[in-house]
Design an enzyme around this catalytic site. Structure first.
Site, PDB file in Angstrom:
ATOM      1  N   MET A   1     -23.214 -20.662 -55.678  1.00  0.00           N
ATOM      2  CA  MET A   1     -24.375 -20.088 -56.343  1.00  0.00           C
ATOM      3  C   MET A   1     -25.555 -21.065 -56.360  1.00  0.00           C
ATOM      4  O   MET A   1     -25.415 -22.239 -56.053  1.00  0.00           O
ATOM      5  CB  MET A   1     -24.007 -19.684 -57.773  1.00  0.00           C
ATOM      6  CG  MET A   1     -22.958 -18.597 -57.866  1.00  0.00           C
ATOM      7  SD  MET A   1     -22.527 -18.173 -59.570  1.00  0.00           S
ATOM      8  CE  MET A   1     -24.066 -17.412 -60.143  1.00  0.00           C
ATOM      9  N   HIS A   2     -26.724 -20.537 -56.716  1.00  0.00           N
ATOM     10  CA  HIS A   2     -27.927 -21.291 -57.111  1.00  0.00           C
ATOM     11  C   HIS A   2     -28.698 -21.942 -55.974  1.00  0.00           C
ATOM     12  O   HIS A   2     -29.825 -22.389 -56.181  1.00  0.00           O
ATOM     13  CB  HIS A   2     -27.581 -22.401 -58.121  1.00  0.00           C
ATOM     14  CG  HIS A   2     -26.716 -21.986 -59.254  1.00  0.00           C
ATOM     15  ND1 HIS A   2     -27.040 -20.947 -60.106  1.00  0.00           N
ATOM     16  CD2 HIS A   2     -25.527 -22.477 -59.697  1.00  0.00           C
ATOM     17  CE1 HIS A   2     -26.093 -20.826 -61.026  1.00  0.00           C
ATOM     18  NE2 HIS A   2     -25.158 -21.726 -60.786  1.00  0.00           N
TER      19      HIS A   2
ATOM     20  N   ASP B   1     -19.576 -17.092 -56.128  1.00  0.00           N
ATOM     21  CA  ASP B   1     -18.196 -17.512 -55.915  1.00  0.00           C
ATOM     22  C   ASP B   1     -17.301 -17.290 -57.122  1.00  0.00           C
ATOM     23  O   ASP B   1     -16.140 -16.860 -56.981  1.00  0.00           O
ATOM     24  CB  ASP B   1     -18.137 -18.966 -55.460  1.00  0.00           C
ATOM     25  CG  ASP B   1     -18.928 -19.925 -56.334  1.00  0.00           C
ATOM     26  OD1 ASP B   1     -19.500 -19.505 -57.359  1.00  0.00           O
ATOM     27  OD2 ASP B   1     -18.982 -21.121 -55.983  1.00  0.00           O
TER      28      ASP B   1
END
Length: 496
Positions: A77-78, A233
């Protein structure tokens, strides 16, 4: 058959399941993270695409992939993947564990007090929005060319289909999505100089977004499969483990450590550094506590002493050591829950001339368990209590580590079959759900049928024999961070 591709930090994994949800095959390819400056963490998006090609080629040697019905994605992520108007990557992706944007987080919080209420989360350097503010301030020539921002797995979706898409579980980790509406928020986007034109369309994780393009299908040797939006995830890992209903939870012992619980509504508690995001399935949300260096702490130490992780764990078991006066803080990449401190440092405390490798290994296992206890305490304060936890991730393969975590958390832990498959299995399950849903089947019935809990391999009940030892050591663990925080900040300034 259904294919799930999981784009992790250290590698890309492909998982194929059959119509009944059974895993038929899995393959993986390693990825490299670069750190050109202190606290920086980057990856080349082209390496993701090459890994995707390589994994599919490996799977084709084992299975007839012409029988695939759909494809799903999960991913770290991110990460900020920046594209120009031509869809070309402008710079390496700034990853989730990159800590360079601490100043930008502070300015965002000060300038936009509505950020917390609208996003449900604090601004942290790991999230995507502060990274864009950093680029705007430090690489204006890049920002001026910026046309699209994609998360890592969504960049793979773009390469596969030519479409700009995301899902609400992954998008919630950007700080631009309102988790209650499950869509982009114009006010949050404006805080970093963006509009919805810069963003992909947001779907539920099991929604079909399109099919493989002609060029991608030909390159990969696949039919023009339908693709679902996929998931971040951790949400994908939850789907893979059947953690889909309120009151359920799991711990992931991957590169980072995640304590994940499901809720029936958006339960924000940002002041306790709880991440409050959308789940990958409709009408569900989740809360997370995150420690940035879980299994990575053990891998780092193994590399340092020129041993494998397995050798370290075997030596610890052979030593029969169960307690040590060595203390370890696993803040090798800073820390999120509960400190939100990108400058926090990893530390060994209590080393002497007689300290040996097993004692340091045990201290690492305990230190990561204490960081997960920090997460548990934060989640409890948000009303996200669970009675038992499933485990996934590479670190979960160690029975010794599982028992230590059960003891420290004073919680029943369940190690299930398929825990090492994790997000890749969840991505494949989302592909199955999406393909079945497209045939008119009701999604809740499909979730109940396919998102089941895997077989139990081992149950770890907390052992109260060492309860006082862990309680005392956890208090020291907390005290060491507070006592050395100022020193860590000074060291960070010295090195810069």
């Amino acid at each position: 058959m259904y294919l799930g591709l999981d784009l992790g930090t250290s590698g890309l994994k492909g998982v194929v399941i059959d119509d009944d949800g059974n895993v038929l095959a899995q393959e993986s390819v390693s990825l490299v993270v670069t750190s050109p400056h202190a606290t920086w963490s980057e990856q080349d998006p082209e390496s993701w695409w090459q890994a995707c090609i390589d994994v599919i080629q490996q799977l084709q040697q084992r299975l007839d992939l012409s029988k695939l019905k759909a494809l799903g994605l999960s991913g770290q992520m991110h990460g900020a993947t920046l594209l120009n108007k031509q869809g070309e990557v402008l710079r390496p992706c700034i990853l989730w564990n990159d800590g360079r944007s601490q100043a930008q987080c502070a300015s965002l919080m000060a300038q936009f007090p509505e950020l917390i209420e609208r996003s449900g989360n604090l601004a942290m350097p790991g999230f995507t929005a502060p990274k864009i503010r950093w680029v705007q301030e430090n690489e204006p020539e890049i920002f001026d060319q910026l046309a699209f921002v994609l998360l890592p797995k969504d960049y793979l979706a773009y390469r596969l289909t030519g479409l700009m898409s995301s899902d609400c579980s992954d998008a919630a980790g950007t700080l631009w999505l309102n988790p209650q509406t499950r869509q982009w928020d114009d006010t949050l986007l404006a805080a970093t100089g963006l509009t919805q034109a810069h963003m992909p369309i947001v779907y539920e994780g099991c929604d079909l977004i399109g099919v493989l393009s002609d060029s991608a299908a030909k390159l990969l040797g696949l039919p023009q499969l339908p693709l679902v939006a996929g998931a971040g995830d951790n949400a994908a890992g939850a789907v893979g483990m059947g953690i889909t209903n309120p009151g359920q939870g799991f711990i992931s012992l991957g590169t980072s450590g995640v304590y994940f619980t499901v809720s029936e509504s958006h339960k924000a508690n940002p002041l306790n550094t709880v991440h409050a995001f959308c789940h990958a399935l409709p009408n569900r949300w989740h809360q997370m506590g995150v420690t940035l260096s879980a299994a990575n702490s053990l891998s780092w130490f193994a590399k340092l002493v020129d041993k494998s992780v397995a050798e370290l764990l075997d030596a610890l078991e052979d030593s029969e050591l169960t307690q040590t006066n060595v203390l370890f803080l696993p803040y090798l990449s800073g820390e999120r829950t509960p400190h939100n401190d990108p400058l926090a440092n990893g530390q060994f405390v209590g080393l002497t001339n007689t300290t040996n490798t097993p004692a340091m290994t045990l201290a690492i296992l305990e230190g990561v368990a204490f960081s997960l206890l920090d997460c548990q305490n934060a989640l409890d304060s948000a009303g996200s209590y669970v009675d038992e936890l499933s485990l996934i991730g590479g670190g979960a393969r160690s029975a010794m580590w599982r028992q230590i975590i059960a003891n420290v958390l004073n919680k029943r832990l369940i190690y299930r079959d398929g825990g090492d498959v994790g997000p890749g299995l969840g991505a494949a399950r989302l592909a199955l759900l999406g393909e079945q849903q497209s045939q008119g089947k009701e999604i809740e019935a499909l979730i109940a049928e396919y998102c089941t809990l895997p077989e139990v391999l081992e149950v770890h009940e907390p052992n109260g024999v060492q309860a006082s030892y862990y309680e005392h050591k956890y208090a020291l663990y907390q005290a060491v961070y507070q006592a050395t925080k100022g020193l860590n900040d000074a060291l960070a300034q010295l090195s810069s």
